[in-house]
Design an enzyme around this catalytic site. Structure first.
Site, PDB file in Angstrom:
ATOM      1  N   ASP A 114      -0.571  -8.979   1.253  1.00 23.81           N
ATOM      2  CA  ASP A 114       0.113 -10.220   1.593  1.00 23.81           C
ATOM      3  C   ASP A 114       1.572 -10.026   2.262  1.00 23.81           C
ATOM      4  OD1 ASP A 114       0.960  -9.889  -1.054  1.00 23.81           O
ATOM      5  OD2 ASP A 114       0.706 -12.131  -1.445  1.00 23.81           O
ATOM      6  N   GLU A 199       5.381  -0.511 -12.294  1.00 27.76           N
ATOM      7  CA  GLU A 199       6.006   0.768 -11.429  1.00 27.76           C
ATOM      8  C   GLU A 199       6.640   1.775 -12.512  1.00 27.76           C
ATOM      9  OE1 GLU A 199       6.621  -2.682 -11.240  1.00 27.76           O
ATOM     10  OE2 GLU A 199       6.044  -3.373  -9.508  1.00 27.76           O
TER      11      GLU A 199
HETATM   12  C1  UGA Z   1       3.946  -8.722  -7.327  1.00 24.55           C
HETATM   13  C2  UGA Z   1       4.014  -7.219  -6.684  1.00 24.55           C
HETATM   14  O1  UGA Z   1       4.302  -7.258  -5.396  1.00 24.55           O
HETATM   15  C3  UGA Z   1       2.706  -6.599  -7.031  1.00 24.55           C
HETATM   16  O2  UGA Z   1       2.407  -5.254  -6.320  1.00 24.55           O
HETATM   17  C4  UGA Z   1       2.274  -6.528  -8.455  1.00 24.55           C
HETATM   18  O3  UGA Z   1       0.996  -6.048  -8.586  1.00 24.55           O
HETATM   19  C5  UGA Z   1       2.607  -7.871  -9.042  1.00 24.55           C
HETATM   20  O4  UGA Z   1       3.537  -8.736  -8.541  1.00 24.55           O
HETATM   21  C6  UGA Z   1       2.236  -7.823 -10.411  1.00 24.55           C
HETATM   22  O5  UGA Z   1       3.381  -8.246 -11.267  1.00 24.55           O
HETATM   23  O6  UGA Z   1       1.148  -7.485 -10.974  1.00 24.55           O
HETATM   24  P1  UGA Z   1       2.618 -10.680  -6.201  1.00 24.55           P
HETATM   25  O7  UGA Z   1       2.791 -10.922  -4.808  1.00 24.55           O
HETATM   26  O8  UGA Z   1       3.105 -11.779  -7.132  1.00 24.55           O
HETATM   27  O9  UGA Z   1       3.083  -9.164  -6.545  1.00 24.55           O
HETATM   28  O10 UGA Z   1       1.034 -10.879  -6.397  1.00 24.55           O
HETATM   29  P2  UGA Z   1      -0.249 -10.747  -5.273  1.00 24.55           P
HETATM   30  O11 UGA Z   1       0.186 -10.458  -3.913  1.00 24.55           O
HETATM   31  O12 UGA Z   1      -1.065 -11.884  -5.575  1.00 24.55           O
HETATM   32  O13 UGA Z   1      -0.944  -9.463  -5.867  1.00 24.55           O
HETATM   33  C7  UGA Z   1      -0.578  -8.175  -5.659  1.00 24.55           C
HETATM   34  C8  UGA Z   1      -2.058  -7.340  -5.118  1.00 24.55           C
HETATM   35  O14 UGA Z   1      -3.164  -7.251  -5.885  1.00 24.55           O
HETATM   36  C9  UGA Z   1      -2.390  -8.113  -3.747  1.00 24.55           C
HETATM   37  O15 UGA Z   1      -2.774  -6.991  -3.053  1.00 24.55           O
HETATM   38  C10 UGA Z   1      -3.513  -8.734  -4.156  1.00 24.55           C
HETATM   39  O16 UGA Z   1      -4.570  -9.115  -3.386  1.00 24.55           O
HETATM   40  C11 UGA Z   1      -4.252  -8.091  -5.358  1.00 24.55           C
HETATM   41  N1  UGA Z   1      -4.902  -8.883  -6.350  1.00 24.55           N
HETATM   42  C12 UGA Z   1      -4.389  -9.979  -6.954  1.00 24.55           C
HETATM   43  C13 UGA Z   1      -6.070  -8.161  -7.102  1.00 24.55           C
HETATM   44  O17 UGA Z   1      -6.645  -7.259  -6.574  1.00 24.55           O
HETATM   45  N2  UGA Z   1      -6.579  -9.123  -8.006  1.00 24.55           N
HETATM   46  C14 UGA Z   1      -6.394 -10.538  -8.301  1.00 24.55           C
HETATM   47  O18 UGA Z   1      -6.761 -10.989  -9.300  1.00 24.55           O
HETATM   48  C15 UGA Z   1      -5.134 -10.770  -7.748  1.00 24.55           C
HETATM   49 MN    MN Z   2       2.036 -10.581  -2.940  1.00 23.24          MN
END
Ligand code: UGA
Ligand code: MN
Length: 255
Positions: A114, A199
């Site tokens: 996203d 990270e």
């Molecule tokens: C932020 C960072 O940009 C992420 O790289 C990091 O993994 C995350 O925080 C973290 O703290 O773990 P954020 O925008 O808050 O990310 O989180 P999401 O965009 O909802 O998730 C990161 C990625 O993991 C997305 O590509 C999403 O599709 C994926 N995701 C999310 C999963 O594969 N499983 C889930 O249950 C939730």
């Molecule tokens: Mn995100």
């Protein structure tokens, strides 16, 4: 060098819209291989069909986050780690594929599904020798977070939240040369790392210190990637419509 882009993705109402938008950015990037890893026990029809027609070189993997660490849609977004096992599966795929063929120059980047990526960021990262770093916009409740660069070297981190982390930057803020990943076969993300330390867990495992970091984006003075988040769509009228009209939207139509 080829760019291996590892993207974790999970099922939600906005998933396809986010993937279409990201793929349209990637279609403008030469020499890129998309490693897309679903957070599901089985590959979904939606992502499978989407990838078949997306026009990119890709590898489709899946691994489910176990229920005890999986985010609920009502959880605040920082509560649980997201995409950890999926990124590790992507790394493992790259490592095992690289064993089977002649080592090609390549760079690995972890791209949330996203975020917003300028085309320029891919050309900046393409020439990474070990680990390259740059600012990320709209993250950490700041306009941007950034490595602090003094005389061409990273000396610390411009971030409000825990600047004392070893690598206090977002996932979108760095790329790694494939050779470094192959020479540290056990380096990976950690499902138990405290919030904000994902990270650092990978980069520490790669035996990297600040001095090794290569600042990109004009010495970290340009924002070329943004940590945008897609607003959760409210679907409250789906149920109401079914109750009141006896008929709702056509569930056979994929959104
Ligand atoms: C932020 C960072 O940009 C992420 O790289 C990091 O993994 C995350 O925080 C973290 O703290 O773990 P954020 O925008 O808050 O990310 O989180 P999401 O965009 O909802 O998730 C990161 C990625 O993991 C997305 O590509 C999403 O599709 C994926 N995701 C999310 C999963 O594969 N499983 C889930 O249950 C939730
Ligand atoms: Mn995100």
């Amino acid at each position: 060098p080829v760019i291996y882009l590892i993207t974790p993705t999970h099922s939600r109402s906005e998933q396809k819209a986010d993937l279409v938008r990201l793929s349209h950015t990637l279609l403008h990037v030469p020499n890129i291989h998309w490693v897309i890893v679903e957070d599901t026990a089985v590959k979904t029809r939606l992502v499978t069909n989407f990838l078949r027609t997306c026009g990119l070189n890709y590898t489709h993997l899946n691994v489910a986050t176990p229920p005890e660490v999986k985010m609920k849609s009502t959880d605040p977004n920082w509560l649980k780690p997201r995409g950890v096992l999926q990124r590790n599966a992507g790394l493992e795929w790259i490592r095992s594929t690289s064993k089977r063929k002649k080592l090609e120059p390549a760079v690995v980047y972890f791209a949330d599904d996203d975020n917003t990526y300028s085309l320029q960021i891919f050309e900046e990262m393409r020439w990474t020798k070990k680990v390259s770093v740059w600012p990320v916009g709209l993250v950490g409740a700041l306009r941007y977070e950034s490595p602090i660069v003094v005389k061409g070297q990273v000396t610390g981190w411009l971030t409000y939240w825990r600047p004392q982390r070893p690598f206090a930057m977002d996932m979108a803020g760095f790329a790694v040369n494939l050779r470094l990943i192959l020479s540290h076969p056990s380096a990976q993300f950690s499902i138990t790392a405290p919030r904000g330390y994902q990270e650092s867990s990978l980069l520490s495992g790669l035996g990297i210190s600040l001095i090794d970091l290569e600042p990109k984006a004009e010495n970290c003075t340009k924002v070329l990637v943004w940590h945008t988040r897609t607003e959760k769509t409210r679907l409250k009228n789906e149920e109401k419509m079914r109750q009141q009209f006896g008929k709702g939207t056509d569930l056979d139509i994929e959104v």
